[in-house]
Design a protein around this motif. Structure first.
Motif, PDB file in Angstrom:
ATOM      1  N   THR A 192      -0.053  15.857   4.717  1.00  0.00           N
ATOM      2  CA  THR A 192      -1.314  15.116   4.801  1.00  0.00           C
ATOM      3  C   THR A 192      -1.031  13.620   4.831  1.00  0.00           C
ATOM      4  OG1 THR A 192      -1.623  14.865   2.407  1.00  0.00           O
ATOM      5  CG2 THR A 192      -2.481  16.888   3.424  1.00  0.00           C
ATOM      6  N   MET A 230      -2.443  11.416   3.002  1.00  0.00           N
ATOM      7  CA  MET A 230      -2.394  10.920   1.633  1.00  0.00           C
ATOM      8  C   MET A 230      -1.040  11.182   0.991  1.00  0.00           C
ATOM      9  SD  MET A 230      -4.588   9.232  -0.163  1.00  0.00           S
ATOM     10  CE  MET A 230      -3.264   8.155  -0.680  1.00  0.00           C
ATOM     11  N   ASP A 290       1.317   8.294  -0.362  1.00  0.00           N
ATOM     12  CA  ASP A 290       1.810   8.331  -1.747  1.00  0.00           C
ATOM     13  C   ASP A 290       3.323   8.180  -1.792  1.00  0.00           C
ATOM     14  OD1 ASP A 290      -0.641   8.587  -2.987  1.00  0.00           O
ATOM     15  OD2 ASP A 290      -0.591  10.773  -3.017  1.00  0.00           O
ATOM     16  N   CYS A 318      -0.138   1.835   7.879  1.00  0.00           N
ATOM     17  CA  CYS A 318      -0.692   3.158   8.113  1.00  0.00           C
ATOM     18  C   CYS A 318      -1.465   3.085   9.425  1.00  0.00           C
ATOM     19  CB  CYS A 318      -1.599   3.560   6.962  1.00  0.00           C
ATOM     20  SG  CYS A 318      -2.415   5.158   7.186  1.00  0.00           S
ATOM     21  N   VAL A 320      -6.407   8.393   4.418  1.00  0.00           N
ATOM     22  CA  VAL A 320      -6.093   7.509   3.290  1.00  0.00           C
ATOM     23  C   VAL A 320      -7.371   6.891   2.735  1.00  0.00           C
ATOM     24  CG1 VAL A 320      -4.880   5.402   2.602  1.00  0.00           C
ATOM     25  CG2 VAL A 320      -3.762   7.060   4.108  1.00  0.00           C
ATOM     26  N   HIS A 374     -10.113   8.330   0.100  1.00  0.00           N
ATOM     27  CA  HIS A 374      -9.920   8.183  -1.343  1.00  0.00           C
ATOM     28  C   HIS A 374     -10.226   6.765  -1.818  1.00  0.00           C
ATOM     29  CE1 HIS A 374      -7.967  12.139  -1.437  1.00  0.00           C
ATOM     30  NE2 HIS A 374      -7.362  11.757  -0.322  1.00  0.00           N
ATOM     31  N   PRO A 428      -6.656   1.484  -0.577  1.00  0.00           N
ATOM     32  CA  PRO A 428      -5.485   1.471  -1.457  1.00  0.00           C
ATOM     33  C   PRO A 428      -5.022   0.061  -1.798  1.00  0.00           C
ATOM     34  CG  PRO A 428      -4.805   1.913   0.787  1.00  0.00           C
ATOM     35  CD  PRO A 428      -6.309   1.818   0.814  1.00  0.00           C
ATOM     36  N   HIS A 451      -6.554   3.489  -5.738  1.00  0.00           N
ATOM     37  CA  HIS A 451      -7.577   3.287  -4.733  1.00  0.00           C
ATOM     38  C   HIS A 451      -8.766   2.593  -5.381  1.00  0.00           C
ATOM     39  CE1 HIS A 451      -5.474   6.510  -2.457  1.00  0.00           C
ATOM     40  NE2 HIS A 451      -5.943   5.864  -1.430  1.00  0.00           N
TER      41      HIS A 451
END
Length: 434
Positions: free
Chosen positions: A385, A387, A391, A405, A415, A418, A421, A431
């Motif tokens: 994913t 995310m 991470d 990204c 991303v 959430h 970031p 986030h």
């Protein structure tokens, strides 16, 4: 169906194909719905820069006091982002009610997901009592569902090769499709600095009022603090740069100002509204720089032309010890060209799967990268994913690094769903709400 999500799931199941170009079916249902707009309609087509141009037009018109409606696609996180009325995303319940009305009107007419939802959003905009409506074309122009609406001003942004299997494999073929949003006698703004001849020929053939960058409107941006613009009827000097960052945003801003110049008799705007609009814009995922230590950049660049502009903007940011790249994309994109543009800049890759069958797998992306990379010391990993990929990058990154990204809306949206970031060197990253 009662909720918006239930209606969207129904729309996805309704048609055997994702895309079916053509206007007859959509127009038939639109006629049954009696769709019409009282205020001017601005339709925006192009390969890249459409969303930014729409956001600029919206921001300036809102600052001028107009009641605006905007339709853009796709969305990053929530489907409701596709429709903004007076600067706010439409409510889920209101949109669900419009989808229900489209269902009642369509009878036995088959509609794709995009066509069904486009009609619902157009219905919501038509009933909102708006002074101006801004419509972004989803794909191409000539045969896109948005083109059932006769525009009062067409805007064509940059043109490059994308969706070649549907629109053609040359800029000339694609330009002809984009030019399909033009209307006889109506302004047609072309902000591509070197437009395909097919665009110029079509404008001449139908008698559109063609405005070309470099001939009918110009900009100067040599001063690092301010820029200037001149069109047929207006001039602006001492403009602050748009809050949207990126290498091509002055071109997009110039096209937006040309459209407003062309419509000044119906939608007059003051110089102060222009200044305030450019200074108060917000469009997530378009070279969105999240300050912190390290810096995070989010960008929905997903074709070679857009990624080249992203690379140029990243290069202009200055030096960073390392650049970490989170990337996911659709399988039909020119992935080798995208990766070649970014190869000199990315030190460590985090390839990700995306939640759609159209996407290239993370492993496929890594294999293409290994075939094209010239960076002997670069490294790559694969994740399930966006995310998870982000991470992993956040866990490895240093304060003097940056994370980029980019790619599909699914990548950046995966991303942003959430929250935005924010990374800090002395604390675990977190986030925050958008």
């Amino acid at each position: 169906m009662k909720t918006l999500n239930e209606w969207l799931a129904y729309c996805e199941r309704l048609h055997p194909t994702v895309i079916e170009l053509g206007l007859d079916r959509v127009r038939a249902v639109a006629d049954r719905l009696a769709l019409r707009f009282d205020g001017p309609v601005i339709t925006v087509a192009g390969t890249n820069g459409k969303g930014s141009t729409c956001a600029m037009l919206e921001a300036i018109l809102l600052q001028a006091g107009y009641r605006t409606g905007v339709y853009t696609s796709p969305h990053l996180v929530h489907f409701e982002e596709r429709c903004r009325i007076r600067g706010q995303a439409i409510g889920a319940d209101e949109l669900a009610a419009c989808l229900e009305q489209v269902e009642a009107a369509r009878g036995d007419v088959s509609l794709t997901y995009f066509e069904f939802t486009t009609l619902a959003i157009l219905l919501a905009l038509a009933r909102a009592g708006l002074d101006a409506v801004i419509l972004e074309v989803g794909l191409g122009g000539r045969l896109d569902a948005v083109n059932i609406i006769d525009t009062d001003c067409a805007v064509i942004t940059s043109i490059d090769i994308d969706h070649a299997e549907l629109l053609g494999d040359t800029r000339e073929k694609i330009g002809f499709e984009k030019a399909g949003i033009m209307r006889p006698g109506k302004p047609a703004i072309v902000s591509d600095p070197v437009p395909p001849q097919s665009v110029l020929d079509h404008a001449a053939a139908i008698g559109a009022d063609l405005w070309l960058l470099g001939r009918d409107f110009n900009y100067q941006g040599n001063n690092p603090q301010q820029w200037a613009w001149a069109g047929r009827g207006r001039r602006y000097s001492g403009l602050g740069y748009p809050t949207l960052r990126g290498a091509n945003q002055l071109i997009n801003a110039s096209g937006a100002l040309a459209a407003l110049d062309a419509l000044r008799a119906r939608l007059p705007v003051t110089a102060q509204a222009v200044r305030n609009g450019f200074g108060m814009m917000d469009l997530p995922g378009r070279f969105q720089v999240v300050p912190g230590h390290p810096v995070v950049i989010l960008d929905v660049a997903h074709n070679p032309h857009a990624v080249a502009a992203l690379a140029q903007s990243l290069d202009a940011m200055g030096s960073f010890l390392m650049t970490h790249g989170v990337f996911g994309a659709m399988a039909d994109k020119d992935i080798p060209a995208i990766l070649r543009h970014m190869d000199p800049l990315i030190d460590r890759w985090y390839f990700t799967d995306l939640p759609t069958p159209r996407a290239a797998s993370a492993q496929a992306l890594e294999a293409i990268w290994r075939a094209v990379t010239q960076r002997a010391g670069a490294a790559a990993e694969c994740f399930a994913t966006p995310m998870a990929a982000f991470d992993a990058a956040a866990a490895r990154v240093q304060p003097t690094d940056r994370i980029v990204c980019f790619g599909s809306f699914y990548t950046v949206g995966g991303v942003l769903e959430h929250g935005v970031p924010h990374l800090e060197s002395d604390a675990p990253w977190q986030h925050t709400d958008r």
